[in-house]
Design a protein around this motif. Structure first.
Motif, mmCIF file in Angstrom:
data_model
loop_
_atom_site.group_PDB
_atom_site.id
_atom_site.type_symbol
_atom_site.label_atom_id
_atom_site.label_comp_id
_atom_site.label_asym_id
_atom_site.label_seq_id
_atom_site.Cartn_x
_atom_site.Cartn_y
_atom_site.Cartn_z
ATOM 1 N N ASP A 171 -47.907 -50.386 -10.808
ATOM 2 C CA ASP A 171 -48.440 -49.023 -10.736
ATOM 3 C C ASP A 171 -47.342 -47.991 -10.966
ATOM 4 O O ASP A 171 -47.546 -46.981 -11.640
ATOM 5 N N GLY A 172 -46.174 -48.244 -10.384
ATOM 6 C CA GLY A 172 -45.052 -47.323 -10.565
ATOM 7 C C GLY A 172 -44.599 -47.270 -12.017
ATOM 8 O O GLY A 172 -44.263 -46.203 -12.535
ATOM 9 N N LEU A 173 -44.603 -48.421 -12.683
ATOM 10 C CA LEU A 173 -44.218 -48.473 -14.096
ATOM 11 C C LEU A 173 -45.212 -47.714 -14.956
ATOM 12 O O LEU A 173 -44.829 -46.976 -15.865
ATOM 13 N N ARG A 174 -46.501 -47.888 -14.674
ATOM 14 C CA ARG A 174 -47.527 -47.162 -15.429
ATOM 15 C C ARG A 174 -47.383 -45.664 -15.254
ATOM 16 O O ARG A 174 -47.501 -44.888 -16.204
ATOM 17 N N ASP A 175 -47.098 -45.267 -14.024
ATOM 18 C CA ASP A 175 -46.915 -43.840 -13.749
ATOM 19 C C ASP A 175 -45.688 -43.314 -14.480
ATOM 20 O O ASP A 175 -45.712 -42.211 -15.036
ATOM 21 N N VAL A 202 -44.346 -44.475 -17.284
ATOM 22 C CA VAL A 202 -44.653 -44.392 -18.716
ATOM 23 C C VAL A 202 -45.533 -43.181 -19.000
ATOM 24 O O VAL A 202 -45.348 -42.480 -20.001
ATOM 25 N N SER A 203 -46.486 -42.913 -18.094
ATOM 26 C CA SER A 203 -47.345 -41.742 -18.260
ATOM 27 C C SER A 203 -46.531 -40.451 -18.228
ATOM 28 O O SER A 203 -46.722 -39.558 -19.051
ATOM 29 N N ARG A 204 -45.570 -40.378 -17.278
ATOM 30 C CA ARG A 204 -44.710 -39.190 -17.187
ATOM 31 C C ARG A 204 -43.791 -39.087 -18.402
ATOM 32 O O ARG A 204 -43.485 -37.993 -18.873
ATOM 33 N N LEU A 205 -43.384 -40.246 -18.920
ATOM 34 C CA LEU A 205 -42.535 -40.271 -20.114
ATOM 35 C C LEU A 205 -43.273 -39.672 -21.305
ATOM 36 O O LEU A 205 -42.722 -38.871 -22.067
ATOM 37 N N PHE A 206 -44.535 -40.039 -21.455
ATOM 38 C CA PHE A 206 -45.345 -39.495 -22.544
ATOM 39 C C PHE A 206 -45.615 -38.010 -22.350
ATOM 40 O O PHE A 206 -45.570 -37.225 -23.297
ATOM 41 N N ASP A 207 -45.914 -37.631 -21.096
ATOM 42 C CA ASP A 207 -46.250 -36.228 -20.820
ATOM 43 C C ASP A 207 -45.078 -35.294 -21.097
ATOM 44 O O ASP A 207 -45.235 -34.238 -21.697
ATOM 45 N N GLY A 208 -43.898 -35.687 -20.621
ATOM 46 C CA GLY A 208 -42.746 -34.795 -20.752
ATOM 47 C C GLY A 208 -41.791 -35.149 -21.858
ATOM 48 O O GLY A 208 -40.925 -34.358 -22.218
ATOM 49 N N GLU A 209 -41.942 -36.360 -22.419
ATOM 50 C CA GLU A 209 -41.049 -36.847 -23.469
ATOM 51 C C GLU A 209 -39.578 -36.666 -23.095
ATOM 52 O O GLU A 209 -38.753 -36.212 -23.883
ATOM 53 N N LYS A 249 -36.380 -38.257 -20.022
ATOM 54 C CA LYS A 249 -35.971 -39.379 -19.182
ATOM 55 C C LYS A 249 -36.737 -39.435 -17.856
ATOM 56 O O LYS A 249 -36.968 -38.423 -17.204
ATOM 57 N N VAL A 250 -37.120 -40.658 -17.463
ATOM 58 C CA VAL A 250 -37.745 -40.880 -16.159
ATOM 59 C C VAL A 250 -37.101 -42.116 -15.533
ATOM 60 O O VAL A 250 -36.530 -42.959 -16.229
ATOM 61 N N ASN A 251 -37.193 -42.204 -14.216
ATOM 62 C CA ASN A 251 -36.656 -43.360 -13.484
ATOM 63 C C ASN A 251 -37.731 -43.970 -12.610
ATOM 64 O O ASN A 251 -38.640 -43.284 -12.142
ATOM 65 N N VAL A 252 -37.603 -45.256 -12.359
ATOM 66 C CA VAL A 252 -38.494 -45.948 -11.432
ATOM 67 C C VAL A 252 -37.749 -47.167 -10.899
ATOM 68 O O VAL A 252 -36.921 -47.755 -11.595
ATOM 69 N N VAL A 253 -38.011 -47.508 -9.658
ATOM 70 C CA VAL A 253 -37.428 -48.722 -9.068
ATOM 71 C C VAL A 253 -38.516 -49.788 -9.017
ATOM 72 O O VAL A 253 -39.628 -49.536 -8.561
ATOM 73 N N THR A 254 -38.212 -50.970 -9.519
ATOM 74 C CA THR A 254 -39.198 -52.043 -9.546
ATOM 75 C C THR A 254 -38.501 -53.391 -9.353
ATOM 76 O O THR A 254 -37.268 -53.459 -9.304
ATOM 77 N N THR A 304 -34.275 -46.904 -16.062
ATOM 78 C CA THR A 304 -34.276 -45.607 -16.735
ATOM 79 C C THR A 304 -35.002 -45.758 -18.066
ATOM 80 O O THR A 304 -34.672 -46.622 -18.868
ATOM 81 N N LEU A 305 -36.015 -44.921 -18.275
ATOM 82 C CA LEU A 305 -36.780 -44.917 -19.523
ATOM 83 C C LEU A 305 -36.593 -43.577 -20.214
ATOM 84 O O LEU A 305 -36.584 -42.536 -19.565
ATOM 85 N N ALA A 306 -36.436 -43.601 -21.535
ATOM 86 C CA ALA A 306 -36.238 -42.348 -22.270
ATOM 87 C C ALA A 306 -36.708 -42.513 -23.713
ATOM 88 O O ALA A 306 -36.747 -43.626 -24.242
ATOM 89 N N PRO A 307 -37.070 -41.396 -24.352
ATOM 90 C CA PRO A 307 -37.472 -41.467 -25.761
ATOM 91 C C PRO A 307 -36.261 -41.498 -26.683
ATOM 92 O O PRO A 307 -35.206 -40.944 -26.354
ATOM 93 N N LEU A 308 -36.403 -42.153 -27.809
ATOM 94 C CA LEU A 308 -35.410 -42.093 -28.877
ATOM 95 C C LEU A 308 -36.033 -41.295 -30.018
ATOM 96 O O LEU A 308 -37.211 -41.448 -30.318
ATOM 97 N N ARG A 309 -35.218 -40.431 -30.654
ATOM 98 C CA ARG A 309 -35.765 -39.518 -31.665
ATOM 99 C C ARG A 309 -35.094 -39.697 -33.020
ATOM 100 O O ARG A 309 -33.945 -40.139 -33.109
ATOM 101 N N ASP A 310 -35.816 -39.329 -34.042
ATOM 102 C CA ASP A 310 -35.277 -39.324 -35.389
ATOM 103 C C ASP A 310 -34.305 -38.161 -35.542
ATOM 104 O O ASP A 310 -34.619 -37.034 -35.155
ATOM 105 N N ASP A 311 -33.135 -38.421 -36.084
ATOM 106 C CA ASP A 311 -32.110 -37.378 -36.239
ATOM 107 C C ASP A 311 -32.602 -36.203 -37.067
ATOM 108 O O ASP A 311 -32.349 -35.035 -36.745
ATOM 109 N N ALA A 312 -33.315 -36.487 -38.132
ATOM 110 C CA ALA A 312 -33.726 -35.442 -39.069
ATOM 111 C C ALA A 312 -34.907 -34.633 -38.566
ATOM 112 O O ALA A 312 -34.898 -33.394 -38.607
#
Length: 205
Positions: free
Chosen positions: A137-141, A143-150, A152-157, A172-180
Motif C-alpha cells: 500500500d505504501g509503494l502504491r501511494d 508511485v501515485s505521489r510520484l505521478f502527481d508531483g513528478e 522525488k518521493v521516499n517510502v520505507v518497505t 527513493t523514487l524519482a522521474p528521469l527526463r529527456d535532456d532536450a
C-alpha cells in the motif's frame, strides 16, 4: 366473424412501481460506490500517516543515510561507461514510466544488494522483490505521489533478495527526463538497506 382482440391496457400502478424499484436500486448503487470511494480515501490517508511516521523516524536517525543524490536522466542513472556505472555506490534500478513499470537495467550495487543479475531482471517488474512483509500500500501511494508531483518521493518497505532473505529498504523514487524536451521518460529507484541501523537502534533501547 373473427373476434378482434383488444390490446390490454398497461397497468399504470405496475409501471410506477417498477420505475420506483429501478430508482431505488440506482440510488443504492450510487451510495455503495460513494462509500467505497470514501473508504479508499480514508485508507490512503491512514497509509500516508503511517508512512510519514516511519519516514520521519528514518530521516531523523543519524545512523541512516536517507539523503542521496538522484540522477536526472537515463544517461546519469545508467551510464554507457561500464566502470562508471558499476562503481556507483548507490543501488540503482531504472524502470519504464508506463505500463507495468518493467525494469530496463540496474547497476552493480543493486545486483549486490538484491542478488539478481541485470540480465535476469530486464523486462520484469519490481514485484520480484516483494513478499509477505512488503509495504504494498505504501509503494502504491508513493508511485501515485510520484505521478502527481513528478518529483522525488521516499517510502520505507521490506524487500526480498533472490535467495528469499529480506531487508528493510529506504526507497527513493524519482522521474528521469529527456535532456532536450524535459519530458519524463523513465523512473529511477535507489535502494538503501537500513536494516542494520534499525537493529543497532533497537538493541540500544
Amino acid at each position: 366473424m373473427v373476434a378482434i382482440m383488444k390490446k390490454a391496457k398497461p397497468d399504470l400502478r405496475a409501471t410506477i412501481a417498477g420505475a420506483k424499484i429501478v430508482q431505488e436500486k440506482d440510488a443504492t448503487w450510487k451510495k455503495l460506490c460513494m462509500m467505497q470511494r470514501l473508504r479508499k480515501r480514508l485508507k490512503r490517508r491512514k497509509i500516508q500517516k503511517e508512512n510519514e511516521a516511519i519516514l520521519r523516524a528514518a530521516i531523523d536517525d543519524a545512523t541512516i543515510t536517507s539523503s542521496v543524490s538522484v540522477p536526472k536522466t537515463l544517461a546519469e542513472a545508467l551510464p554507457d561507461d561500464a566502470q562508471k556505472k558499476n562503481n556507483d555506490p548507490r543501488a540503482i534500478v531504472v524502470t519504464e514510466a508506463t505500463g507495468s513499470f518493467n525494469m530496463i537495467g540496474c547497476n552493480k550495487a543493486w545486483e549486490n544488494l538484491c542478488g539478481f543479475a541485470e540480465c535476469e531482471i530486464i523486462g520484469k517488474d519490481s514485484s520480484i522483490l516483494q513478499g509477505p512483509d512488503t509495504n504494498v500500500d505504501g509503494l502504491r501511494d508513493a508511485v501515485s505521489r510520484l505521478f502527481d508531483g513528478e518529483q522525488k518521493v521516499n517510502v520505507v518497505t521490506t524487500n526480498y533478495r533472490k535467495d528469499g532473505s529480506k531487508f528493510t529498504n529506504f526507497l527513493t523514487l524519482a522521474p528521469l527526463r529527456d535532456d532536450a524536451t524535459g519530458k519524463m521518460t523513465h523512473f529511477v529507484a535507489i535502494l538503501n538497506d537500513i536494516g542494520e541501523s534499525i537493529a543497532r537502534k533497537t538493541s540500544q533501547v
